[in-house]
Design a protein around this motif. Structure first.
Motif, PDB file in Angstrom:
ATOM      1  N   VAL A  59      -1.247   6.878  -6.175  1.00  0.00           N
ATOM      2  CA  VAL A  59      -0.062   6.034  -6.217  1.00  0.00           C
ATOM      3  C   VAL A  59      -0.466   4.577  -6.054  1.00  0.00           C
ATOM      4  O   VAL A  59      -1.303   4.248  -5.204  1.00  0.00           O
ATOM      5  CB  VAL A  59       0.909   6.434  -5.072  1.00  0.00           C
ATOM      6  N   ALA A  60       0.124   3.693  -6.855  1.00  0.00           N
ATOM      7  CA  ALA A  60      -0.156   2.270  -6.715  1.00  0.00           C
ATOM      8  C   ALA A  60       0.386   1.780  -5.376  1.00  0.00           C
ATOM      9  O   ALA A  60       1.531   2.048  -5.040  1.00  0.00           O
ATOM     10  CB  ALA A  60       0.492   1.489  -7.855  1.00  0.00           C
ATOM     11  N   PRO A  61      -0.444   1.100  -4.585  1.00  0.00           N
ATOM     12  CA  PRO A  61       0.029   0.620  -3.283  1.00  0.00           C
ATOM     13  C   PRO A  61       1.162  -0.388  -3.450  1.00  0.00           C
ATOM     14  O   PRO A  61       1.126  -1.217  -4.353  1.00  0.00           O
ATOM     15  CB  PRO A  61      -1.206  -0.061  -2.680  1.00  0.00           C
ATOM     16  N   PRO A  62       2.184  -0.315  -2.600  1.00  0.00           N
ATOM     17  CA  PRO A  62       3.268  -1.289  -2.669  1.00  0.00           C
ATOM     18  C   PRO A  62       2.739  -2.698  -2.401  1.00  0.00           C
ATOM     19  O   PRO A  62       1.852  -2.880  -1.559  1.00  0.00           O
ATOM     20  CB  PRO A  62       4.240  -0.855  -1.560  1.00  0.00           C
ATOM     21  N   GLN A  63       3.269  -3.677  -3.098  1.00  0.00           N
ATOM     22  CA  GLN A  63       2.829  -5.063  -2.917  1.00  0.00           C
ATOM     23  C   GLN A  63       3.274  -5.588  -1.563  1.00  0.00           C
ATOM     24  O   GLN A  63       4.390  -5.347  -1.126  1.00  0.00           O
ATOM     25  CB  GLN A  63       3.419  -5.948  -4.030  1.00  0.00           C
ATOM     26  N   GLY A  64       2.380  -6.295  -0.892  1.00  0.00           N
ATOM     27  CA  GLY A  64       2.709  -6.949   0.362  1.00  0.00           C
ATOM     28  C   GLY A  64       2.793  -6.024   1.563  1.00  0.00           C
ATOM     29  O   GLY A  64       3.252  -6.438   2.617  1.00  0.00           O
ATOM     30  N   VAL A  65       2.373  -4.782   1.405  1.00  0.00           N
ATOM     31  CA  VAL A  65       2.415  -3.825   2.512  1.00  0.00           C
ATOM     32  C   VAL A  65       0.995  -3.447   2.878  1.00  0.00           C
ATOM     33  O   VAL A  65       0.181  -3.137   2.013  1.00  0.00           O
ATOM     34  CB  VAL A  65       3.219  -2.557   2.115  1.00  0.00           C
ATOM     35  N   ARG A  66       0.682  -3.480   4.169  1.00  0.00           N
ATOM     36  CA  ARG A  66      -0.647  -3.088   4.638  1.00  0.00           C
ATOM     37  C   ARG A  66      -0.620  -1.587   4.925  1.00  0.00           C
ATOM     38  O   ARG A  66       0.109  -1.115   5.793  1.00  0.00           O
ATOM     39  CB  ARG A  66      -0.985  -3.861   5.900  1.00  0.00           C
ATOM     40  N   LEU A  67      -1.414  -0.841   4.185  1.00  0.00           N
ATOM     41  CA  LEU A  67      -1.418   0.614   4.315  1.00  0.00           C
ATOM     42  C   LEU A  67      -2.353   1.065   5.426  1.00  0.00           C
ATOM     43  O   LEU A  67      -3.386   0.443   5.683  1.00  0.00           O
ATOM     44  CB  LEU A  67      -1.856   1.265   3.010  1.00  0.00           C
ATOM     45  N   LYS A  68      -1.993   2.177   6.062  1.00  0.00           N
ATOM     46  CA  LYS A  68      -2.852   2.820   7.045  1.00  0.00           C
ATOM     47  C   LYS A  68      -3.698   3.869   6.333  1.00  0.00           C
ATOM     48  O   LYS A  68      -3.375   4.292   5.221  1.00  0.00           O
ATOM     49  CB  LYS A  68      -2.020   3.516   8.121  1.00  0.00           C
TER      50      LYS A  68
END
Length: 135
Positions: A59-68
């Motif tokens: 899945v493409a990471p959401p923009q502006g969100v820092r993923l764990k």
């Protein structure tokens, strides 16, 4: 990794609780196995570690969100078959509930422990069980 996760090493995960997702996570460090929809994973949600089910990979990471990052991948192959995952999606649409709650209805509870506590019985500390283990 699967072909779908070569572009993005991410997965969408749902948890069997209200407000249980889907949430997007990076795969754990050093993980080079295959993750498919229906696999169980352990991820942090707030300060808790929860067992969840992967619903999508790459899945493409959401923009502006820092993923764990996920803490662990439990299954080598999908615990929940694609048909049951599709049934859970249908249940969530038809009954207007979250996908994680619908997954909880189609997967036995023992596979989706909620929480980070584990209870173990140690045979050495229970004299009665020690007698039976020698038989």
């Amino acid at each position: 990794m699967t072909k779908s996760t070569e572009k993005y090493p991410t997965v969408n995960v749902v948890y069997p609780i209200p407000g249980g997702g889907p949430y997007t996570y990076f795969l754990p460090d050093g993980f080079d196995g295959e993750v498919t929809p229906g696999c169980r994973v352990v991820g942090s949600l707030g300060r808790r570690l929860l067992t969840g089910i992967v619903t999508d990979t790459g899945v493409a990471p959401p923009q502006g969100v820092r993923l764990k990052k996920l803490s662990a991948v439990i299954d080598e192959c999908a615990l929940v078959p694609a048909e049951l995952l599709e049934l859970a999606r249908w249940i969530s649409c038809y009954y207007l509930c979250e996908l994680g709650e619908a997954v909880r209805t189609v997967v036995p509870g023992v596979f989706l422990r909620v929480g980070d506590r584990m209870v173990r019985m140690l045979p050495d500390e229970i004299p009665l069980l020690n007698n039976y283990s020698r038989l």
